[in-house]
Write a protein that holds these residues in place. Structure first.
Motif, PDB file in Angstrom:
ATOM      1  N   THR A  40       0.718  -1.285  -0.028  1.00  0.00           N
ATOM      2  CA  THR A  40      -0.107   0.111   0.006  1.00  0.00           C
ATOM      3  C   THR A  40       0.704   1.122  -0.056  1.00  0.00           C
ATOM      4  OG1 THR A  40      -0.182  -0.156   2.320  1.00  0.00           O
ATOM      5  CG2 THR A  40      -2.159  -0.883   1.031  1.00  0.00           C
ATOM      6  N   THR A  41       1.999   1.253   0.767  1.00  0.00           N
ATOM      7  CA  THR A  41       2.769   2.586   0.877  1.00  0.00           C
ATOM      8  C   THR A  41       3.500   2.797  -0.499  1.00  0.00           C
ATOM      9  OG1 THR A  41       3.362   2.063   2.890  1.00  0.00           O
ATOM     10  CG2 THR A  41       4.904   3.310   1.748  1.00  0.00           C
ATOM     11  N   LYS A  42       3.924   1.623  -1.443  1.00  0.00           N
ATOM     12  CA  LYS A  42       4.266   1.698  -2.611  1.00  0.00           C
ATOM     13  C   LYS A  42       3.513   2.287  -3.517  1.00  0.00           C
ATOM     14  CE  LYS A  42       8.189  -1.637  -2.519  1.00  0.00           C
ATOM     15  NZ  LYS A  42       8.680  -2.884  -3.113  1.00  0.00           N
ATOM     16  N   SER A  43       2.224   1.921  -3.435  1.00  0.00           N
ATOM     17  CA  SER A  43       1.115   2.395  -4.713  1.00  0.00           C
ATOM     18  C   SER A  43       0.886   3.784  -4.181  1.00  0.00           C
ATOM     19  CB  SER A  43      -0.007   1.321  -4.487  1.00  0.00           C
ATOM     20  OG  SER A  43      -0.722   1.524  -3.272  1.00  0.00           O
ATOM     21  N   ARG A  44       0.839   4.138  -3.243  1.00  0.00           N
ATOM     22  CA  ARG A  44       0.569   5.470  -2.718  1.00  0.00           C
ATOM     23  C   ARG A  44       1.855   6.531  -3.260  1.00  0.00           C
ATOM     24  NH1 ARG A  44      -3.026   8.260   0.247  1.00  0.00           N
ATOM     25  NH2 ARG A  44      -3.971   6.612   0.987  1.00  0.00           N
ATOM     26  N   MET A  45       3.019   5.873  -3.366  1.00  0.00           N
ATOM     27  CA  MET A  45       4.298   6.697  -3.653  1.00  0.00           C
ATOM     28  C   MET A  45       4.135   6.803  -5.158  1.00  0.00           C
ATOM     29  SD  MET A  45       6.066   7.709  -1.375  1.00  0.00           S
ATOM     30  CE  MET A  45       6.474   7.444   0.478  1.00  0.00           C
ATOM     31  N   LYS A  46       3.440   5.868  -5.943  1.00  0.00           N
ATOM     32  CA  LYS A  46       3.393   5.838  -7.459  1.00  0.00           C
ATOM     33  C   LYS A  46       2.407   6.774  -7.786  1.00  0.00           C
ATOM     34  CE  LYS A  46       4.455   0.983  -8.478  1.00  0.00           C
ATOM     35  NZ  LYS A  46       4.013  -0.378  -9.186  1.00  0.00           N
ATOM     36  N   ASP A  47       1.498   6.666  -6.859  1.00  0.00           N
ATOM     37  CA  ASP A  47       0.241   7.718  -7.318  1.00  0.00           C
ATOM     38  C   ASP A  47       0.775   9.225  -6.979  1.00  0.00           C
ATOM     39  OD1 ASP A  47      -2.324   8.600  -7.823  1.00  0.00           O
ATOM     40  OD2 ASP A  47      -2.851   8.744  -5.675  1.00  0.00           O
TER      41      ASP A  47
END
Length: 111
Positions: A38-45
């Motif tokens: 979830t942290t990585k996906s938020r960073m991508k966003d």
């Protein structure tokens, strides 16, 4: 006690046992993995929003226009259905007079 009661009691005893250490470690690893994803996906966003503002603006404009068109079409459909139902009540003796007057006012405002 009969056999069914013994089986039921055994099931309850099994459920009361705390989870063993391996299960707890496995659960902790799964939670850590979920947090990382979830942290990585938020960073991508966030990276997407900061690196290409033109794309973000274009996407938001299209989404806003689609919402506006949908809201307008939905409102028109609901109002048309409401006036159709009111027109059906126009033939009723007491209510019909008030609804007829209301429909006349709407027709006069259209012209």
């Amino acid at each position: 006690m009969n056999d069914q009661d013994e089986v039921k009691n055994r099931r309850l005893e099994i459920r009361r046992e705390p989870p063993d250490r391996q299960e707890m470690q496995k659960l902790e690893r799964l939670i850590d993995k979920f947090e990382e994803i979830t942290t990585k996906s938020r960073m991508k966003d966030m990276a997407y929003h900061f690196t290409s503002p033109g794309e973000v603006i274009k996407t938001n404009l299209i989404a806003g226009a689609a919402r506006g068109v949908g809201l307008t079409a939905g409102t028109a459909l609901v109002l048309a259905l409401l006036f159709f139902i009111l027109a059906q009540f126009e033939t009723m003796p007491i209510i019909g007079e008030y609804i007829g007057d209301l429909l006349d006012v709407v027709e006069n405002q259209r012209e």
